[in-house]
Design a protein around this motif. Structure first.
Motif, PDB file in Angstrom:
ATOM      1  N   GLY A 251      17.186  64.760  -5.606  1.00 39.30           N
ATOM      2  CA  GLY A 251      17.157  63.386  -5.129  1.00 39.30           C
ATOM      3  C   GLY A 251      17.979  63.200  -3.872  1.00 39.30           C
TER       4      GLY A 251
ATOM      5  N   ASP B 196      16.262  64.042  -0.626  1.00 37.35           N
ATOM      6  CA  ASP B 196      15.345  63.043  -0.067  1.00 37.35           C
ATOM      7  C   ASP B 196      16.060  62.115   0.908  1.00 37.35           C
ATOM      8  OD1 ASP B 196      13.058  63.904  -1.341  1.00 37.35           O
ATOM      9  OD2 ASP B 196      13.303  62.591  -3.061  1.00 37.35           O
ATOM     10  N   HIS B 197      17.363  61.978   0.752  1.00 36.07           N
ATOM     11  CA  HIS B 197      18.145  61.106   1.634  1.00 36.07           C
ATOM     12  C   HIS B 197      18.868  61.889   2.731  1.00 36.07           C
ATOM     13  CE1 HIS B 197      17.720  57.537  -0.987  1.00 36.07           C
ATOM     14  NE2 HIS B 197      17.709  58.423  -1.962  1.00 36.07           N
TER      15      HIS B 197
ATOM     16  N   ASP C  76      12.073  61.521 -13.067  1.00 38.05           N
ATOM     17  CA  ASP C  76      10.930  61.808 -12.207  1.00 38.05           C
ATOM     18  C   ASP C  76      11.373  61.684 -10.759  1.00 38.05           C
ATOM     19  OD1 ASP C  76      10.683  58.989 -11.343  1.00 38.05           O
ATOM     20  OD2 ASP C  76       9.915  58.628 -13.357  1.00 38.05           O
ATOM     21  N   PRO C  77      10.518  62.058  -9.796  1.00 32.60           N
ATOM     22  CA  PRO C  77      10.955  62.030  -8.399  1.00 32.60           C
ATOM     23  C   PRO C  77      11.463  60.674  -7.932  1.00 32.60           C
ATOM     24  CG  PRO C  77       8.955  63.314  -8.600  1.00 32.60           C
ATOM     25  CD  PRO C  77       9.183  62.696  -9.943  1.00 32.60           C
ATOM     26  N   ASP C  78      10.791  59.592  -8.326  1.00 35.28           N
ATOM     27  CA  ASP C  78      11.250  58.268  -7.908  1.00 35.28           C
ATOM     28  C   ASP C  78      12.626  57.964  -8.477  1.00 35.28           C
ATOM     29  OD1 ASP C  78       8.966  57.800  -6.441  1.00 35.28           O
ATOM     30  OD2 ASP C  78       7.956  56.657  -8.031  1.00 35.28           O
ATOM     31  N   ALA C  79      12.840  58.319  -9.746  1.00 32.59           N
ATOM     32  CA  ALA C  79      14.140  58.079 -10.370  1.00 32.59           C
ATOM     33  C   ALA C  79      15.219  58.915  -9.695  1.00 32.59           C
ATOM     34  CB  ALA C  79      14.079  58.389 -11.862  1.00 32.59           C
ATOM     35  N   ARG C  80      14.934  60.161  -9.401  1.00 34.58           N
ATOM     36  CA  ARG C  80      15.925  61.017  -8.749  1.00 34.58           C
ATOM     37  C   ARG C  80      16.282  60.478  -7.370  1.00 34.58           C
ATOM     38  NH1 ARG C  80      13.009  64.769 -11.933  1.00 34.58           N
ATOM     39  NH2 ARG C  80      11.400  65.249 -10.402  1.00 34.58           N
ATOM     40  N   ARG C  81      15.281  60.008  -6.644  1.00 32.32           N
ATOM     41  CA  ARG C  81      15.519  59.440  -5.319  1.00 32.32           C
ATOM     42  C   ARG C  81      16.352  58.155  -5.426  1.00 32.32           C
ATOM     43  NH1 ARG C  81      10.558  58.787  -4.225  1.00 32.32           N
ATOM     44  NH2 ARG C  81      10.286  60.975  -3.637  1.00 32.32           N
ATOM     45  N   ARG C  82      16.027  57.325  -6.423  1.00 31.97           N
ATOM     46  CA  ARG C  82      16.746  56.061  -6.594  1.00 31.97           C
ATOM     47  C   ARG C  82      18.196  56.287  -6.991  1.00 31.97           C
ATOM     48  NH1 ARG C  82      17.901  54.286 -11.010  1.00 31.97           N
ATOM     49  NH2 ARG C  82      16.194  55.271 -12.133  1.00 31.97           N
TER      50      ARG C  82
END
Length: 320
Positions: A25, A28-29, A291-297
């Motif tokens: 995650g 992604d940032h 999931d990917p969205d959760a890891r990014r968030r």
């Protein structure tokens, strides 16, 4: 992609699955500004290879090539392991064929005089990973666990004994004498944020912190140091974390984790409501990395929290 993070390298301390998921995650940032210092206390030499389970797991996650079982390369086969069994070997530590190739190459490169740091960089390049993955030291550090009246090498304890406690003692052989890598020290020195991942604080983060120069660098850095508690709704999602925390004499909750990191933290992220830790800012947030969205968030929330804490007011001039 969030813009709410300080400029500069983001350093993550990581063990196995939880830390590797958060690192994915963070990538992604932070992109190529991400530096992961990964636990090498689990390393094992077996089948003529050199296996670094946590750094390799992190590499596979960052390459988006982790297998659905949660370890190893996606779609790997196990022909060599099957062949060893057919020849009569006891195969208690499973390595996929391509995973075995990685570890055989690492053993060869080390025998040629390469540093462990170099072998991690070569693997990252081969798998297209832009982030940097570092060991805390090129010197051997090995976690050993005492249970049932005898000492176990870490992998034997986790696989042959299935991590079954109670844990009687834990040591990190070689850590006190290990020299930190210059790359790890420089990453911490120049970091904009240091994130301690939601890995087992004793056996995943503990070997990293047991290298004296790493601990000293974390005390001295200007960057805020923020830990993510390895619990979701009060539960450990993977591994014998509770047994190891019990051995360490702390509760299996966010406050217990903060006690183990005492003197290092500026912030703590947890999903437990109402947590207070003297001298440490606490952020309550969803920490499920499902999931990917959760890891990014989650990674974005952690970095935004770091940005609120930066710069570290007490680090300048701290010689400890």
């Amino acid at each position: 992609m969030s813009g709410a993070r300080p400029a500069g390298p983001v350093v993550a301390l990581s063990g196995g699955t939880g830390g590797a998921k958060l690192a994915r995650g963070l990538a992604d940032h932070a992109g190529e500004d991400l530096v992961v210092i990964a636990n090498t206390g689990d390393d094992v030499e077996i089948y003529g290879t050199y296996v670094s389970p946590d750094p390799d797991l992190t590499t596979f996650w960052l390459a988006d090539r982790i297998d659905a079982r949660g370890w190893g390369l996606e779609g790997d086969t196990f022909g060599v392991m099957d062949g060893l069994r057919e020849l009569g070997d006891e195969v208690w530590f499973n390595l996929g064929d391509r995973d075995l190739a990685l570890c055989a190459r690492r053993a060869r490169r080390l025998a040629e005089g390469a540093r462990l740091t170099e072998t991690f960089a070569e693997a990252a390049r081969a798998y297209g990973v832009g982030a940097t993955i570092l060991p805390p030291s090129d010197d051997p550090v090995r976690t050993r666990v005492r249970a049932d009246g005898r000492w176990w090498d870490f992998q034997e304890f986790m696989i042959r004994r299935r991590g079954d406690g109670p844990v009687e003692d834990v040591v990190f052989d070689g850590a006190a004498e290990a020299a930190a890598t210059p790359e790890a020290l420089e990453a911490i020195r120049t970091a904009s944020a240091v994130v301690v991942g939601p890995s087992n604080p004793v056996i995943s983060i503990g070997p990293i912190l047991a290298v004296p120069e790493i601990r000293a660098a974390l005390r001295a850095t200007d960057a805020p140091v923020v830990a993510v508690a390895p619990f979701v709704a009060g539960e450990v999602l993977k591994g014998p974390t509770r047994d190891f925390l019990a051995w360490a004499g702390v509760d299996a909750d966010a406050r217990g984790v903060a006690r183990l990191y005492e003197g290092l933290l500026d912030g703590l992220v947890t999903d437990e409501p109402g947590v207070e830790v003297p001298g440490v800012a606490v952020r309550t947030a969803d920490t499920l990395l499902s999931d990917p969205d959760a890891r990014r968030r989650v990674a974005g929330d952690v970095l935004a929290f770091c940005a609120e804490l930066a710069p570290r007011p007490s680090a300048a001039g701290d010689p400890s």
